[in-house]
Scaffold this active site. Structure first.
Site, PDB file in Angstrom:
ATOM      1  N   ARG A 182      48.187  42.029  41.492  1.00  0.00           N
ATOM      2  CA  ARG A 182      46.805  41.622  41.199  1.00  0.00           C
ATOM      3  C   ARG A 182      46.756  41.006  39.807  1.00  0.00           C
ATOM      4  O   ARG A 182      47.525  41.397  38.921  1.00  0.00           O
ATOM      5  CB  ARG A 182      45.881  42.860  41.193  1.00  0.00           C
ATOM      6  N   ARG A 224      52.635  47.973  39.285  1.00  0.00           N
ATOM      7  CA  ARG A 224      51.902  48.066  40.556  1.00  0.00           C
ATOM      8  C   ARG A 224      51.956  46.752  41.326  1.00  0.00           C
ATOM      9  O   ARG A 224      51.671  45.694  40.789  1.00  0.00           O
ATOM     10  CB  ARG A 224      50.426  48.379  40.270  1.00  0.00           C
ATOM     11  N   ARG A 284      29.726  52.593  25.433  1.00  0.00           N
ATOM     12  CA  ARG A 284      30.826  51.695  25.048  1.00  0.00           C
ATOM     13  C   ARG A 284      30.588  51.053  23.692  1.00  0.00           C
ATOM     14  O   ARG A 284      31.465  50.372  23.172  1.00  0.00           O
ATOM     15  CB  ARG A 284      30.985  50.598  26.094  1.00  0.00           C
ATOM     16  N   LYS A 328      42.222  58.359  33.225  1.00  0.00           N
ATOM     17  CA  LYS A 328      40.854  58.875  33.082  1.00  0.00           C
ATOM     18  C   LYS A 328      40.270  59.348  34.415  1.00  0.00           C
ATOM     19  O   LYS A 328      39.614  60.377  34.485  1.00  0.00           O
ATOM     20  CB  LYS A 328      39.988  57.743  32.510  1.00  0.00           C
ATOM     21  N   ARG A 357      43.301  43.171  28.132  1.00  0.00           N
ATOM     22  CA  ARG A 357      42.323  44.230  28.416  1.00  0.00           C
ATOM     23  C   ARG A 357      42.453  45.389  27.435  1.00  0.00           C
ATOM     24  O   ARG A 357      41.466  45.954  26.976  1.00  0.00           O
ATOM     25  CB  ARG A 357      42.519  44.758  29.845  1.00  0.00           C
TER      26      ARG A 357
END
Length: 217
Positions: A160, A127, A93, A19, A171
């Site tokens: 992370r 990542r 949202r 995004k 999520r």
């Protein structure tokens, strides 16, 4: 290409869907102003505005910021962009937020990035970062020379919490549950346009063509 008419768009997509990259390209190609709810919240919290302090109190308690608080913040910032074409990111949202927005502004199109969850999961969980410098590695695209170690210092890399597989899954599920009604709301209004793919560089030309067709004339 600078738009002659004022055009208002919303971009939607789960975390890791590209995004941010797409928003930057839209700003560059069409001269639209980008308004991100995350940026607005951070700016207000940093400046310790009245609403910023209120937002911080909810976040500190691990609660969702109520619809009316977020809506008030975003509509306040949108007022400064009334004479420009704008791209809203991270808002609305909920259907309540979407309805409040509709009362004040006409949304011309909602761009929905539909990237398979498996692709996003692979993207995010690949990542790793070097905590000392913030250097980011991606096991698939930009791996460290020695697995698990920073190229410069040789120190261990960490993942992370947000990028751990179980967190990513949580999520994504939460995003889907929360936004499905909003997508449905815009679909019923006839302004939802969904772009499906696994690579931002392949989705972008479709979005570019679509926006050109919507904004020409």
């Amino acid at each position: 290409m600078v738009l002659r008419v004022i055009f208002r768009a919303v971009i939607m997509g789960p975390p890791g869907s590209g995004k941010g990259t797409v928003s930057e390209r839209i700003m560059k190609s069409f001269g639209m102003k980008h308004l991100s709810s995350g940026d607005v919240l951070r700016t207000n919290m940093k400046a310790k505005t009245e609403v910023g302090l209120l937002v911080k109190s909810y976040i500190d308690q691990g609660q969702l910021v109520p619809d009316d608080v977020i809506t008030r913040l975003i509509l306040h910032d949108l007022k400064d962009l009334e004479q420009c074409s704008s791209l809203l990111d991270g808002f609305p949202r909920t259907v309540t937020q979407a309805e409040c927005l509709d009362k004040v502004y006409k949304i011309d199109t909602v761009l929905n990035l539909n990237v398979p969850f498996e692709t996003i999961k692979e993207r995010l969980t690949s990542r790793w970062i070097h905590p000392g410098s913030g250097r980011v590695y991606n096991i698939n695209f930009n791996p460290p020379k020695i697995p698990g170690l920073d190229d410069v210092t040789g120190e261990p890399l960490i993942q992370r919490n947000d990028d751990k597989p179980e967190t990513v899954t949580r999520r994504l599920k939460s995003y889907e549950t929360q936004t499905r009604p909003v997508l449905e709301y815009y679909r019923n209004k006839g302004v939802l346009e969904t772009f499906t793919g696994t690579e931002t560089n392949k989705i972008w030309p479709q979005i570019h063509t679509f926006l050109c067709s919507k904004t020409s004339g």
